[in-house]
Write an enzyme that holds these catalytic residues in place. Structure first.
Site, PDB file in Angstrom:
ATOM      1  N   LYS A   4       0.844  -1.202   0.000  1.00  0.00           N
ATOM      2  CA  LYS A   4       0.000   0.000   0.000  1.00  0.00           C
ATOM      3  C   LYS A   4       0.877   1.249   0.000  1.00  0.00           C
ATOM      4  O   LYS A   4       1.832   1.347   0.778  1.00  0.00           O
ATOM      5  CB  LYS A   4      -0.921   0.013   1.232  1.00  0.00           C
ATOM      6  CG  LYS A   4      -1.914   1.183   1.247  1.00  0.00           C
ATOM      7  CD  LYS A   4      -1.389   2.416   1.947  1.00  0.00           C
ATOM      8  CE  LYS A   4      -2.277   3.642   1.750  1.00  0.00           C
ATOM      9  NZ  LYS A   4      -1.809   4.810   2.511  1.00  0.00           N
ATOM     10  N   GLY A   7      -0.373   9.177   0.049  1.00  0.00           N
ATOM     11  CA  GLY A   7       0.151  10.534  -0.026  1.00  0.00           C
ATOM     12  C   GLY A   7       1.608  10.693   0.367  1.00  0.00           C
ATOM     13  O   GLY A   7       2.377  11.358  -0.325  1.00  0.00           O
ATOM     14  N   GLY A  39      -4.512  10.974  -0.833  1.00  0.00           N
ATOM     15  CA  GLY A  39      -5.191  12.061  -0.128  1.00  0.00           C
ATOM     16  C   GLY A  39      -4.886  13.448  -0.679  1.00  0.00           C
ATOM     17  O   GLY A  39      -5.802  14.231  -0.937  1.00  0.00           O
ATOM     18  N   ASP A 151      -5.552   2.650   3.608  1.00  0.00           N
ATOM     19  CA  ASP A 151      -4.912   1.663   4.496  1.00  0.00           C
ATOM     20  C   ASP A 151      -5.903   0.539   4.809  1.00  0.00           C
ATOM     21  O   ASP A 151      -5.553  -0.642   4.813  1.00  0.00           O
ATOM     22  CB  ASP A 151      -4.480   2.319   5.822  1.00  0.00           C
ATOM     23  CG  ASP A 151      -3.260   3.222   5.666  1.00  0.00           C
ATOM     24  OD1 ASP A 151      -2.480   3.010   4.718  1.00  0.00           O
ATOM     25  OD2 ASP A 151      -3.102   4.138   6.493  1.00  0.00           O
ATOM     26  N   LYS A 209      -3.124   3.772  11.075  1.00  0.00           N
ATOM     27  CA  LYS A 209      -2.292   2.834  10.302  1.00  0.00           C
ATOM     28  C   LYS A 209      -2.124   1.514  11.044  1.00  0.00           C
ATOM     29  O   LYS A 209      -2.293   0.454  10.452  1.00  0.00           O
ATOM     30  CB  LYS A 209      -0.935   3.486   9.999  1.00  0.00           C
ATOM     31  CG  LYS A 209      -0.223   2.856   8.828  1.00  0.00           C
ATOM     32  CD  LYS A 209       0.972   3.675   8.379  1.00  0.00           C
ATOM     33  CE  LYS A 209       0.561   4.956   7.700  1.00  0.00           C
ATOM     34  NZ  LYS A 209      -0.218   4.691   6.472  1.00  0.00           N
TER      35      LYS A 209
HETATM   36  N1  ADP Z   1       5.328   5.891  17.353  1.00  0.00           N
HETATM   37  C1  ADP Z   1       5.378   6.427  16.126  1.00  0.00           C
HETATM   38  N2  ADP Z   1       6.285   5.989  15.240  1.00  0.00           N
HETATM   39  C2  ADP Z   1       6.353   6.512  14.000  1.00  0.00           C
HETATM   40  N3  ADP Z   1       5.530   7.488  13.534  1.00  0.00           N
HETATM   41  C3  ADP Z   1       4.598   7.971  14.373  1.00  0.00           C
HETATM   42  C4  ADP Z   1       4.489   7.473  15.705  1.00  0.00           C
HETATM   43  N4  ADP Z   1       3.480   8.119  16.312  1.00  0.00           N
HETATM   44  C5  ADP Z   1       2.985   9.005  15.412  1.00  0.00           C
HETATM   45  N5  ADP Z   1       3.649   8.911  14.228  1.00  0.00           N
HETATM   46  C6  ADP Z   1       3.327   9.721  13.049  1.00  0.00           C
HETATM   47  O1  ADP Z   1       2.635   8.925  12.086  1.00  0.00           O
HETATM   48  C7  ADP Z   1       2.975   9.395  10.775  1.00  0.00           C
HETATM   49  C8  ADP Z   1       2.558   8.364   9.719  1.00  0.00           C
HETATM   50  O2  ADP Z   1       1.145   8.428   9.557  1.00  0.00           O
HETATM   51  P1  ADP Z   1       0.498   9.219   8.308  1.00  0.00           P
HETATM   52  O3  ADP Z   1       1.218  10.533   8.126  1.00  0.00           O
HETATM   53  O4  ADP Z   1      -0.958   9.253   8.519  1.00  0.00           O
HETATM   54  O5  ADP Z   1       0.895   8.233   7.120  1.00  0.00           O
HETATM   55  P2  ADP Z   1       0.347   8.064   5.597  1.00  0.00           P
HETATM   56  O6  ADP Z   1      -0.130   9.402   5.118  1.00  0.00           O
HETATM   57  O7  ADP Z   1       1.560   7.536   4.882  1.00  0.00           O
HETATM   58  O8  ADP Z   1      -0.752   7.066   5.618  1.00  0.00           O
HETATM   59  C9  ADP Z   1       4.441   9.669  10.896  1.00  0.00           C
HETATM   60  O9  ADP Z   1       4.913  10.558   9.901  1.00  0.00           O
HETATM   61  C10 ADP Z   1       4.534  10.277  12.310  1.00  0.00           C
HETATM   62  O10 ADP Z   1       4.374  11.684  12.246  1.00  0.00           O
HETATM   63  C1  X2W Z   2     -12.573   7.763   3.770  1.00  0.00           C
HETATM   64  C2  X2W Z   2     -11.262   8.415   3.477  1.00  0.00           C
HETATM   65  O1  X2W Z   2     -10.742   9.146   4.289  1.00  0.00           O
HETATM   66  N1  X2W Z   2     -10.711   8.131   2.285  1.00  0.00           N
HETATM   67  C3  X2W Z   2      -9.447   8.670   1.850  1.00  0.00           C
HETATM   68  C4  X2W Z   2      -8.997   7.844   0.636  1.00  0.00           C
HETATM   69  C5  X2W Z   2      -7.608   8.177   0.151  1.00  0.00           C
HETATM   70  C6  X2W Z   2      -6.515   7.774   1.130  1.00  0.00           C
HETATM   71  O2  X2W Z   2      -6.700   7.074   2.104  1.00  0.00           O
HETATM   72  O3  X2W Z   2      -5.270   8.258   0.749  1.00  0.00           O
HETATM   73  P1  X2W Z   2      -3.895   8.187   1.593  1.00  0.00           P
HETATM   74  O4  X2W Z   2      -3.438   6.762   1.596  1.00  0.00           O
HETATM   75  O5  X2W Z   2      -3.003   9.081   0.785  1.00  0.00           O
HETATM   76  O6  X2W Z   2      -4.145   8.714   2.982  1.00  0.00           O
HETATM   77  C7  X2W Z   2      -9.587  10.167   1.465  1.00  0.00           C
HETATM   78  O7  X2W Z   2     -10.650  10.575   1.013  1.00  0.00           O
HETATM   79  O8  X2W Z   2      -8.591  10.893   1.605  1.00  0.00           O
END
Ligand code: ADP
Ligand code: X2W
Length: 249
Positions: A4, A7, A39, A151, A209
């Site tokens: 997966k 963004g 996103g 995710d 996540k």
């Molecule tokens: N214990 C942790 N270990 C690593 N990252 C963490 C932790 N707690 C919070 N984070 C945050 O989670 C972020 C990853 O989640 P997110 O930005 O939502 O990822 P994505 O957009 O790739 O799905 C990291 O960049 C960090 O800021």
């Molecule tokens: C329901 C919901 O929140 N859907 C997400 C789908 C895209 C997504 O998850 O993108 P990333 O992996 O880049 O975060 C959205 O609309 O942003």
């Protein structure tokens, strides 16, 4: 293996292409199914059209007019990613009922909870030497599109195929003392993840996540790894269990 990315692993076109090359290299070693979000691309298209959107508990509130934009943005991105990965077929959950879903909570609009995955279609494509590249749009009982967090969608695909999953993001894994990369946990159990959320060292974007990782395990995936999409060779190392944080039951 299910991979997966979203963004954080698409912050530049250069990074996006590097990730696609990593995926193509992994495919030489094992069958791969890709699930993607996007996103920031959705955000850009919504803003350009003056369609407001807000997040509640990590999920985008998606009224029908926003759903149209989400689907358009992710579908266009899907074709570009499919081309970048190569030997691939780009799909959304609406193709052959690949991802079926129900409305999660009417207050969130057209946000879906995955209820089914057409695993036979994925096995057919992989068996033909093709990499399915799946955008996180599902089909509801009414035949209309539903927006699924990418995710979560990826976790559902991993569970349905009974395969492991790697979530690529912008950190090397789950850190016990964020943001110190030296504190990365190489392995966590479900109980440790739950304790980490309660204790607060798993926070922010990492919470949904790791929840998607636990959901993947619940649905039948043998493991879920969180790793960085930013480094050369990380994906292959994560597949071997030598990079990232691997979460198991
Ligand atoms: N214990 C942790 N270990 C690593 N990252 C963490 C932790 N707690 C919070 N984070 C945050 O989670 C972020 C990853 O989640 P997110 O930005 O939502 O990822 P994505 O957009 O790739 O799905 C990291 O960049 C960090 O800021
Ligand atoms: C329901 C919901 O929140 N859907 C997400 C789908 C895209 C997504 O998850 O993108 P990333 O992996 O880049 O975060 C959205 O609309 O942003």
């Amino acid at each position: 293996m299910i991979v997966k990315y979203g963004g954080n692993a698409m912050k530049s076109l250069e990074l996006r292409r590097a990730v696609a090359a990593e995926i193509a290299a992994l495919r030489a070693l094992m069958p791969v199914v890709v699930v993607h979000g996007g996103g920031p691309v959705i955000e850009r298209e919504l803003t350009a059209r003056g369609v407001p959107s807000e997040f509640r508990a990590g999920l985008r509130v998606t009224p029908p007019e926003a759903m149209d934009v989400v689907e358009m943005a992710l579908s266009a991105l899907n074709k570009a990613l499919s081309q970048e990965v190569g030997q691939a077929v780009g799909l959304t959950g609406r193709d052959s009922a690949l991802l079926t879903a129900e409305v999660l909570d009417p207050a969130l609009g057209r946000v879906g909870r995955v209820t089914g995955v057409n695993a036979a279609l994925l096995r057919t494509l992989v068996g033909a030497g093709l990499t399915p590249v799946i955008a996180s749009v599902a089909v509801g009982a009414d035949g209309q599109a539903l927006n699924v967090n990418a995710d979560t969608a990826a976790g559902a695909v991993a569970g349905a195929l009974g395969e492991g999953i790697i979530f690529l993001t912008d950190v090397d894994g789950v850190y016990r003392a964020y943001p110190d990369p030296a504190s990365r946990a190489t392995h966590l159990t479900r109980a440790e993840v739950q304790a980490g959320i309660e204790a607060g060292w798993i926070a922010g974007g990492m919470i949904p996540k790791v929840q998607a990782a636990l959901d993947a395990l619940d649905r039948g995936a043998p493991f879920a790894t969180i790793a960085s999409g930013m480094g050369a060779g990380v994906l292959e190392a994560a597949a071997r269990g030598e990079a990232g944080t691997r979460i198991t039951a």
